[in-house]
Design a protein around this motif. Sequence first.
Motif, mmCIF file in Angstrom:
data_model
loop_
_atom_site.group_PDB
_atom_site.id
_atom_site.type_symbol
_atom_site.label_atom_id
_atom_site.label_comp_id
_atom_site.label_asym_id
_atom_site.label_seq_id
_atom_site.Cartn_x
_atom_site.Cartn_y
_atom_site.Cartn_z
ATOM 1 N N GLU A 73 0.824 -1.214 0.000
ATOM 2 C CA GLU A 73 0.000 0.000 0.000
ATOM 3 C C GLU A 73 0.854 1.258 0.000
ATOM 4 O O GLU A 73 0.519 2.250 -0.624
ATOM 5 C CB GLU A 73 -0.940 -0.018 1.205
ATOM 6 N N ASP A 74 1.969 1.222 0.694
ATOM 7 C CA ASP A 74 2.902 2.346 0.710
ATOM 8 C C ASP A 74 4.271 1.818 0.268
ATOM 9 O O ASP A 74 4.998 1.219 1.069
ATOM 10 C CB ASP A 74 2.990 2.951 2.112
ATOM 11 N N PRO A 75 4.640 2.015 -1.002
ATOM 12 C CA PRO A 75 5.911 1.451 -1.498
ATOM 13 C C PRO A 75 7.143 1.963 -0.773
ATOM 14 O O PRO A 75 8.188 1.312 -0.792
ATOM 15 C CB PRO A 75 5.919 1.870 -2.973
ATOM 16 N N ASP A 76 7.042 3.132 -0.136
ATOM 17 C CA ASP A 76 8.205 3.691 0.551
ATOM 18 C C ASP A 76 8.340 3.194 1.988
ATOM 19 O O ASP A 76 9.344 3.485 2.654
ATOM 20 C CB ASP A 76 8.110 5.227 0.550
ATOM 21 N N THR B 183 16.867 -2.016 0.066
ATOM 22 C CA THR B 183 16.167 -2.071 -1.212
ATOM 23 C C THR B 183 15.275 -0.850 -1.422
ATOM 24 O O THR B 183 14.901 -0.153 -0.466
ATOM 25 C CB THR B 183 15.292 -3.333 -1.277
ATOM 26 N N GLY B 184 14.935 -0.619 -2.676
ATOM 27 C CA GLY B 184 14.005 0.455 -3.012
ATOM 28 C C GLY B 184 14.573 1.842 -2.811
ATOM 29 O O GLY B 184 13.833 2.775 -2.476
ATOM 30 N N GLY B 185 15.892 2.015 -3.008
ATOM 31 C CA GLY B 185 16.498 3.329 -2.872
ATOM 32 C C GLY B 185 16.753 3.762 -1.450
ATOM 33 O O GLY B 185 16.937 4.950 -1.175
ATOM 34 N N GLY B 186 16.778 2.810 -0.536
ATOM 35 C CA GLY B 186 17.023 3.145 0.857
ATOM 36 C C GLY B 186 18.452 3.537 1.152
ATOM 37 O O GLY B 186 18.753 4.109 2.202
ATOM 38 N N GLY B 187 19.369 3.222 0.233
ATOM 39 C CA GLY B 187 20.753 3.624 0.386
ATOM 40 C C GLY B 187 21.557 2.687 1.261
ATOM 41 O O GLY B 187 21.166 1.558 1.565
ATOM 42 N N LYS B 188 22.708 3.169 1.696
ATOM 43 C CA LYS B 188 23.651 2.355 2.456
ATOM 44 C C LYS B 188 23.341 2.439 3.947
ATOM 45 O O LYS B 188 22.864 3.457 4.457
ATOM 46 C CB LYS B 188 25.071 2.839 2.180
ATOM 47 N N VAL B 189 23.657 1.321 4.654
ATOM 48 C CA VAL B 189 23.483 1.300 6.096
ATOM 49 C C VAL B 189 24.681 0.594 6.710
ATOM 50 O O VAL B 189 25.143 -0.435 6.200
ATOM 51 C CB VAL B 189 22.154 0.597 6.492
#
Length: 934
Positions: A771-774, A891-897
């Motif tokens: 429902e919320d891709p982000d 994933t999904g443009g979350g970047g590095k952690v």
Amino acid sequence: MASFAMTFYSKKEDESGLSSYYNNKTTIVQEARVFNDSPISPRKCRALLTRIVYLLYVGETFSTQEATNLFFGTTKLFQHKDSALRQAVYLAIKELSTTAEDVIMVTSSIMKDMQSNSEVIYRPNAIRALCKIIDPSMAQGVERFFKAAIVDRTPSISSAALVSSYHLFPNAKDVVKRWVNEAQEAVNAKPSSSLFGSSSSGGGGYLGFGGGSSQPSGAQTMPSTSHITQYHALGLLYLIRQQDRMAVIKMIQQLGGGKSGAGTTLKNPMALCMLIRYSAKVMEEDPNVQRQFMELLDGWLRHKSDMVNFEAARAICEMKNVTATQLNKPISVLQTFLGTPKPVLKFAATRTLATLALTHPTSVATCNMDLETLIADPNRSVATYAITTLLKTGNEASVDRLIKQITGFLSEISDEFKVIIVEAVRSLCLKFPTKHASMLTFLSGVLRDEGGYEFKRAVVEAMFDMIKFIPEAKEQALSHLCEFIEDCEFTKLSVRILHLLGVEGPKSPQPAKYIRFIYNRVVLENATVRAAAVTSLAKFGVNSAEPTLKKSITVLLNRCLDDVDDEVRDRAALYLKVFKEKPLADTYVKEESVFSLAALEAQLVAYVKDPAAAEKPFDSSAVPKISRTQAAQEVARPTTLDTLGPVSKKKTDAPLAPSAAEKQSAYAQELLDVPEFSAYGPVLNSSANPSQLTESETEYQVNCVKHIFKEHVVFQFNISNTLPDTVLEQVSVIMVPQSEEAGLVEDFCIPLPSLSAVSSPGIVYVSFTREDPDAYTIASFQCTLKYISKELDPSTGAPEEEGYEDEYQIEEVELSAGGDYIVPSYASFGAEWDRMRSAPSATETFALTAMESLKAACDSIIEVLNMEALGGSESPTSTSVHTLQLSGLVTGGGGKVLVRSRMTFSRGEGVTLELGVRADKQEVCDLVLAAVGG
């Protein structure tokens, strides 16, 4: 006489070149006419049958026509009454039956022997041959005979029937399962009692194919007192009941004989050993029965048979979560075996203690005095395990003495045992780092000895660990490795050492002293080693602080431009160019990470096939990175969908397990072939390891793989049907979220039209929309397998027209915070952690009271977060304090952690964890904390 003559001839013929003629398939087929002679010559026929069986044993194959002619030629020998010939006939019939045609025609001759009352020796052989000859559909026709044979008072007949039942079971399970009462009676039988008159065998008597009955005469031999029938009968009982755990537990309780095990009906030691193994397996799968079965095992520790004592001791020692108190009795038994004059018992005891010393060194230390006396044992296998155990349990003061004793007999043992000793020394290096000098001297000494690849690799790995974890040993260990590659005959080891020299050499106080050893490889070795040497030289040129060294390296690389191998020339040209431009040097030499080729390929394929790809450039930041060492291993690994697919039968020659990146690539390719997912875009992440939703011994086996897309989540259920007489149709999975606020809406389910034991495994897909891709959705689902079950017609193998709907409850599936949204990715932790100093961050403290060590805590955190452990930080060198460094991509443009886990351990209180997170987004920091806190 015949066997002696054959041995004599084969020895002479090896010298004269006639052996190949004597055992030639064509010659044997031609000589088979002796089966038609009248009168029959038993000696000639036995000799020819022996040659036929020998050829089959060594792997020779007969054509169907040849096997059929030999088979029916052999059956003509049934008219002769020579017992030795008859035994050879049965042996040949069994071996030829798998290739010959129309073998069922010999059934009547076999049945005649099986109903013979005068020749007991015929009947066991006839039973064994019958189970090879008959079709599975005929099993019901001989059921009455097998029931009677199982309870026959002659051990050879009963054992033959029981073992033949093993062979019939895979293809005639329903028939063999009905023999459980007879198998139980065979287990409970006493040697002196008659086993005839079983109510389940058709009213007693020896029943033949046609239903007649006759009582065996007094010609039968007296039963043996070995009780070997109990061993075979117990195995058949377990085979029948293995899918029913409660039935297995009940069987163990009945046959165990109470708490002490003294009242058991089992008299055969091998049968008791088998019962102990079944008990250990049940205890591992069902901890609820552990206390009750532990009492049985304790009782068997006092059995009069050494075999049973040892098996019970070994079962306790191999138990998970066994306590030091529980180990006292089995260790005492094993300690007694250390002083026995029997080499087999000493070997078994030392090997078991050596394995136990890995997890319970303090408990095993009580046997050290006995183990020290075995160092000089004439059996070097016993001495090896003794010294290995002492290395694991000894104190720092005894290290030098033990190393000296090892050196004395190392040349007398095989490479297999040398590897065991080197692995023990490797562990000792990390346990007592102050003793590194003597251990490094020992390792360098054995490195110069003769030995195979595995032995040399073990020594090199031990030195690598010393370089990595013991800074004081680095210089000396590197020098020993330099000397080793001067005469190393193994290309893989040379390449690995050259890579290590390129990494560690420039950091040393005198880097120039390694250049000579590296350049010698360019001059003297093969192309693969030369290429590795060029790369190692380039690292010295870029990373060394001495400007004169860079000039020397440039001269050496210019010489490599004339190499005959293009790989060597290309590398030299690349690095000469890199030396002139610092950005290139940072990228191609200093950077220790590269893109995972499998993941890069998968994302490029998805990018090319994406209709909207032309509107935006390819985003390489989403591709996970791995270290260069991992990249070298990844190139050597085979990529195959076969190893990633649904649950399948175990393959003995399966390829090397694929890496996580290869799994991602394979799953992406599988999903591209499903039309319903064509509009979903590229797969952002797939589960590294399938979640097992059923136990391994259930009739239906299910595991789940989760695939994360930008706007969807797809659950892949891999399903296997282990029931050969049942087919499942319209197989689907019903998923119900535990929470109404799961944030996922079900789209559809792609069912499986049909699933049989032959067609297993199969795949069912269930798709949900995010429902919320982000948002990083966390949810739990109750899952039910739904299907229509149909029985198979035994005669045609086709499913029946009518079936019945049924459901099968499987375990829950969780969409987790860490493992499903984070991909492992290599990074230079120190530099990246400093770079992200101003990025979103979070810190929280956790109390992990259930953790029994820092290593267990590290393993758990890595598994929960699904991140890459950096710098070997997943293996703590201290028992009280440790820092675990992790890196990943979201994933999904979350970047590095990045995650820094500081841990302290105190016995009784568990692990205290301070978790520090830095990421490109604050939501990612919260996600990581939720994963650990949940």
